[in-house]
Design a protein around this motif. Structure first.
Motif, mmCIF file in Angstrom:
data_model
loop_
_atom_site.group_PDB
_atom_site.id
_atom_site.type_symbol
_atom_site.label_atom_id
_atom_site.label_comp_id
_atom_site.label_asym_id
_atom_site.label_seq_id
_atom_site.Cartn_x
_atom_site.Cartn_y
_atom_site.Cartn_z
ATOM 1 N N GLU A 72 1.806 6.543 -6.861
ATOM 2 C CA GLU A 72 0.724 7.445 -7.288
ATOM 3 C C GLU A 72 1.157 8.907 -7.158
ATOM 4 O OE1 GLU A 72 -2.923 8.291 -8.900
ATOM 5 O OE2 GLU A 72 -2.135 6.288 -8.534
ATOM 6 N N ARG A 73 1.810 9.245 -6.038
ATOM 7 C CA ARG A 73 2.301 10.619 -5.854
ATOM 8 C C ARG A 73 3.344 10.966 -6.912
ATOM 9 N NH1 ARG A 73 2.091 8.953 -0.492
ATOM 10 N NH2 ARG A 73 4.339 8.644 -0.419
ATOM 11 N N ALA A 93 0.950 4.032 -2.959
ATOM 12 C CA ALA A 93 0.669 5.447 -2.674
ATOM 13 C C ALA A 93 1.830 6.321 -3.139
ATOM 14 C CB ALA A 93 0.404 5.647 -1.188
ATOM 15 N N GLN A 138 0.829 -1.210 0.000
ATOM 16 C CA GLN A 138 0.000 0.000 0.000
ATOM 17 C C GLN A 138 0.866 1.264 0.000
ATOM 18 O OE1 GLN A 138 -2.473 -0.571 3.427
ATOM 19 N NE2 GLN A 138 -3.976 -1.830 2.333
ATOM 20 N N ASP A 139 1.923 1.247 0.821
ATOM 21 C CA ASP A 139 2.836 2.401 0.870
ATOM 22 C C ASP A 139 3.498 2.630 -0.486
ATOM 23 O OD1 ASP A 139 2.236 2.787 3.530
ATOM 24 O OD2 ASP A 139 4.109 1.906 4.288
#
Length: 100
Positions: free
Chosen positions: A36-37, A33, A29-30
């Motif tokens: 995505e950033r 994320a 998940q990290d």
């Protein structure tokens, strides 16, 4: 091996496996994320570059137009200068013919 020890070790193994799976999910998940950033930042920078490219093209077109105007002006001045030189040559030739 003692059945109690075996059961204890199996429980520890299952706990460790569950903990490892949870860590894997959190890490995944990290990473997602973070990716995505990074994608968002990359897209923003691409948009900025695209805008600058468009602005540069507009400026280049304007410069091209200005260069064309200068070239036309140079041609006009050259033609006028050619006519003045031809006129002077003609006048000098006439004067030379008058002088005995």
């Amino acid at each position: 091996m003692d059945p109690e020890l075996k059961a204890y070790l199996e429980g520890m193994r299952q706990d460790l496996m569950a903990h490892a799976e949870q860590l894997n999910q959190e890490t995944r998940q990290d990473l997602m994320a973070h990716a995505e950033r990074l994608n968002d930042k990359t897209n923003q920078r691409i948009d900025i570059v695209d805008q600058r490219v468009r602005e540069t093209r507009v400026l280049m077109e304007d410069v091209r137009h200005e260069v064309q105007l200068v070239a036309e002006g140079v041609t006009t001045v050259r033609d006028q200068l050619g006519r003045v030189v031809a006129d002077h040559e003609e006048r000098i030739t006439r004067l030379e013919r008058r002088v005995p």
